[in-house]
Design an enzyme around this catalytic site. Structure first.
Site, PDB file in Angstrom:
ATOM      1  N   VAL A 158       0.889  -1.255  -0.358  1.00  0.00           N
ATOM      2  CA  VAL A 158      -0.180  -0.048   0.142  1.00  0.00           C
ATOM      3  C   VAL A 158       0.767   1.309  -0.026  1.00  0.00           C
ATOM      4  CG1 VAL A 158      -1.711   1.091   1.298  1.00  0.00           C
ATOM      5  CG2 VAL A 158      -1.697  -1.221   1.281  1.00  0.00           C
ATOM      6  N   LEU A 159       0.863   2.082  -1.055  1.00  0.00           N
ATOM      7  CA  LEU A 159       1.759   3.092  -1.200  1.00  0.00           C
ATOM      8  C   LEU A 159       0.956   4.323  -1.006  1.00  0.00           C
ATOM      9  CD1 LEU A 159       3.446   2.091  -4.389  1.00  0.00           C
ATOM     10  CD2 LEU A 159       4.380   1.888  -2.256  1.00  0.00           C
ATOM     11  N   SER A 160      -0.198   4.658  -0.652  1.00  0.00           N
ATOM     12  CA  SER A 160      -0.998   5.826  -0.532  1.00  0.00           C
ATOM     13  C   SER A 160      -2.049   5.586   0.735  1.00  0.00           C
ATOM     14  CB  SER A 160      -1.533   6.394  -1.709  1.00  0.00           C
ATOM     15  OG  SER A 160      -2.991   5.746  -1.728  1.00  0.00           O
ATOM     16  N   GLY A 161      -2.452   6.625   1.312  1.00  0.00           N
ATOM     17  CA  GLY A 161      -3.419   6.667   2.377  1.00  0.00           C
ATOM     18  C   GLY A 161      -5.006   6.674   2.210  1.00  0.00           C
TER      19      GLY A 161
ATOM     20  N   THR B  49      -0.936   3.242   5.046  1.00  0.00           N
ATOM     21  CA  THR B  49       0.174   3.189   4.057  1.00  0.00           C
ATOM     22  C   THR B  49       1.274   2.565   4.779  1.00  0.00           C
ATOM     23  OG1 THR B  49      -0.598   5.434   3.436  1.00  0.00           O
ATOM     24  CG2 THR B  49       1.672   4.940   3.062  1.00  0.00           C
TER      25      THR B  49
END
Length: 176
Positions: A48-51, A59
């Protein structure tokens, strides 16, 4: 007695660490060789690279998705991973649309204010979120995709094997 317990405990911890490192090496090299994410028994791990999906997952987490043979079977409320403009995105399905025998999905990140501006076709979907998440491990896994991370994955197990061999030799010498 305490030395024996300490020896057994350190061997178990060392073995588990070695297995974890070997697993990471397998994941990194299999993804490099195939050009795709490794699939194990129909499941893939994604970082997971973003919120956009917080608080469902944070993240830097790793999530598990089930790769589907029938991507048109997803329903409202399912969390899916899909391709969009050379990126992988994981969002929740708000609406399932069916037109001319084609299925598409309107999606939204749980932490986003509004729905996505695009519609996801069933062919663009990769898989469905299984509910399995490991927080923060994604940061380490992402690091393993760098040159320094790959070097570390090769060097650490080698050093560990050398140290273990010297320890065993030392124990054999003491016993003799």
């Amino acid at each position: 007695m305490a030395k024996k317990i300490w020896s057994i405990t350190s061997n178990i911890i060392g073995g588990l660490l070695f297995i974890a490192i070997c697993f990471l090496v397998f994941i990194v090299f299999s993804s490099r060789l195939s050009g795709e994410d490794p699939t194990i028994l129909g499941y893939q791990m994604k970082v997971v690279l973003s919120g956009s999906m917080e608080p469902t997952f944070q993240t830097g987490s790793i999530i598990s998705i089930r790769v589907s043979n029938d991507p048109s079977s997803y329903q409202k409320g399912d969390i899916i991973t899909f391709h969009f403009e050379d990126k992988l995105i994981t969002h929740r399905i708000l609406e399932v649309k069916k037109a001319n025998g084609q299925v598409s999905y309107k999606t939204k990140g749980d932490n986003n204010n509004g729905p996505d501006l695009w519609t996801v076709t069933a062919q663009d979907s990769v898989g469905k979120y299984t509910g399995f998440t490991i927080p923060y491990v994604g940061y380490a896994l992402n690091y393993t995709n760098t040159k320094a991370g790959i070097a570390l994955l090769l060097i650490v197990p080698g050093i560990w094997l050398v140290i273990t061999a010297f320890r065993r030799k030392e124990i054999e010498v003491k016993e003799a």
